[in-house]
Design a protein around this motif. Structure first.
Motif: not given
Lengths: 421, 421
Positions: A128-150
């Motif tokens: 979870v996290g901010a709606r107004a996220a930074s690009s680094l934050g969004l990248r991290m969310a995508r990384l975590l989403g993909r890798e935790l899912g895998e």
């Protein structure tokens, strides 16, 4: 499985699943019945049906004139709307009911599920996290989403803009669960309509709220307890101080779940919430490996109960009437690792409700006024209250129920009670 | 204060301060004498002069032919060069010697100080970090430098590019201390010439190394132990994994100092070192307040010893011969809070060295070969070594000295010993 018309159970005729669904829905949709009260009443009376039958009498005993529980027709209308849209009602005690969530004292009594409820069986982690996220934050969310899912984890989030959306999108291929603050059919925020449709197709959307409810501010913290409650741990990716993500983290801590946060530079305001969590002892997360290390065995799916793996097909074509369910305690028990919601043997085997349930309301020199005098706006733990007032737990429990039905007190997560207004 | 020519002390004629400075300088500049060995020898013999006098005999006993200590003329040349440049030699035991540094087992026996040595009296905190720093990192270093300085702390760093430079510049008005890896007169890096001059005017530059020494890679970790050793705690502002700043942090942890780190986003490689420190338990720092909270009472100057506050004028016009010094243990003792370097009463009151010092070298069936056989390249704690080999601490101590003089072993920070080559 159909046993005909809805009726209150009588001795030696255990309620059918359909009956139990309907009674549970009626009970939780009744005025002033919160999740904790629901579980208390069912534990006391042995079933939702019995609790529902007693409700008008209890309300009268508490001096509430004109109290009426949710009617059968209202509940049937909600069920019809849900089933027509392909959703499935999962009631506490159902083998599909997520085991992590069942541990909560205020576990949602019912969940509407749109999509693939089989996703509830695996181990899950919230991102979870901010709606107004930074690009680094969004990248991290995508990384975590993909890798935790895998790594085999379901990724749970709240379908909000920013971090939540990025986490859901990245974990769609492996299994992602969105918990809605409003009705399971209400797309919020509206711009996430496409993601909502994908979740419905290959993910899962959950809500404890009535069909069609539009969310207001008060619904979001309630939703957040489910996000945390479904999960072995919560990762906050980016969050401002005093943000909703921190509420999710606090609830997770209260629930005994792992609280994790991605650090950020202190001169970037978007890192304030995460850095505060880290100072308070949250686990620092640099990537999926840190999450997996923190969760350890919690990141591994427990052996499924015998009856829970029937559901590879999405629920859209398996309305609850056709799905095998069971009230067998042997099947339901393994779903709870350290369950706090436990209806006792009388509930688990659907034994007849106690013909003469203990109903000491009013018999205890009416502790209600003393309780109200003692309580303030700051929530107090129920066991603390019992000690403070020298009340037996059962007597306190009954008195609190009367006060809750009367709208004088409010139950909060973690077994806390506060005075209302 | 001058008592004439240098001579080895004899009973009842304690060495003058000038003599002690010269002998200390000769002893530490003698081949194969490291800081820990220096302190060991002085403790054993009662003074640097006595240790120096015994050195050739001890070297011969260890089978070292042709061993010669640093000559008086070499040491005098170094003193002349330093004094000519306005620097001051501060020897361990001098009231000006920083109390935090005196706690180290391998405290530098001598320090050259260029600038205002009165800055050594206050509480200090190290602010260190990457040379290739981000703009956020530089901003944080400036903020910390200024605010920690305004809170009354001396800011210690290493005059490197990037974080160090920013921290020094911001704390120039309040008091900043640069520790050099090479000689105190060698500007490194060369582009910091202007900052070096400002430090010389209103800050302080320190080095344990000989005058004029140009630093090589091996000197930087030694320097880092002084940066940490001067300080109640070390704040790492931005650091790559496996960087020099992490060595400083590790040394600080070994010294029992507070280790603090400014977090950064994990997807920014420059935050890797700090985030790793935070995972290892370092205190998360969002600004000066977090540092002050972590240091607590350590951020407050202890009451100064009576003789230590003579030095408001910069050392440039107070060569050591004119500065009041004392060997009075009552004056020096309060400088050490939990001193590990303690020459004992015989040293503190400059009592005559033991006329027949215990010198059991060779009398213990020569443990040297056993020690060498036991030691590998991985450093071992000295007390562990004593247990492993069943040696009395004194016997081990003597044997290790011989081996160190012989260049066969190497002492490392934290009481560790390793085989050489």
């Amino acid at each position: 499985m159909k046993t005909g018309l809805f009726s209150f159970p009588t001795p030696f005729t255990p309620p059918t699943t359909e009956e139990n669904d309907l009674c549970s829905l009626r009970l939780i949709r009744s005025p002033r019945i919160g999740a904790a009260t629901f579980h208390r009443l069912v534990a006391e009376h042995g079933s939702a049906a019995a609790a529902l039958a007693e409700l008008p009498e209890r309300a009268r005993g508490a001096g509430l004139s004109g109290y009426s529980p949710c009617s059968e027709s209202e509940a049937r209308a909600e069920l019809r709307a849900g089933h027509a849209a392909g959703a499935r009602l999962i009631v506490a005690g159902d083998p599909l009911y997520p085991q992590n969530l069942a541990m909560l004292a205020d576990a949602p009594p019912v969940l509407w599920a749109l999509g693939n409820p089989a996703l509830l069986a695996g181990p899950a982690v919230a991102v979870v996290g901010a709606r107004a996220a930074s690009s680094l934050g969004l990248r991290m969310a995508r990384l975590l989403g993909r890798e935790l899912g895998e790594a085999g984890l379901r990724v749970v989030s709240g379908l909000a803009r920013g971090i939540d959306t990025a986490a859901h999108e990245a974990s769609l291929p492996t299994g992602t669960i969105a918990v809605m603050a409003g009705g399971v059919d209400v797309v919020y925020p509206p711009e996430n309509h496409a993601l909502f449709q994908r979740l419905r197709e290959i993910g899962l959307i959950l809500s404890e709220q009535p069909w069609g409810l539009r969310p207001t501010a008060a619904h979001f913290p309630r939703r957040n307890r489910i996000v945390a409650g479904l999960s072995a741990g919560v990762v906050v990716v980016e969050a401002a101080p005093r943000s909703g993500s921190l509420i999710t983290a606090r609830l997770a801590a209260e629930q005994g779940r792992e609280v994790m946060a991605v650090p950020g530079h202190p001169l970037d305001g978007r890192a304030g919430g995460c850095n505060a969590l880290l100072r308070d002892g949250a686990t620092l997360v640099r990537g999926a490996q840190d999450v997996l290390a923190a969760l350890g065995p919690l990141a591994v799916a427990p052996p499924p109960p015998e009856d829970a793996h029937h559901d590879d097909a999405p629920a859209t074509d398996t309305p609850p009437d056709n799905a095998p369910k069971t009230n067998d305690p042997a099947a339901a028990a393994p779903l709870r690792r350290r369950a706090r919601v436990d209806y006792g043997p009388g509930a688990d085997n659907a034994a007849p409700p106690n013909a003469a349930p203990p109903c000491p309301a009013g018999a205890d020199t009416a502790p209600g006024p003393r309780i109200l005098a003692h309580l303030g706006a700051a929530p107090v733990a129920e066991d603390q209250l019992a000690r403070d007032l020298g009340l037996a737990p059962e007597a306190l429990s009954v008195a609190l129920l009367e006060l809750e039905l009367d709208g004088r007190i409010e139950r909060q997560p973690g077994g806390l009670v506060a005075r209302r207004g």
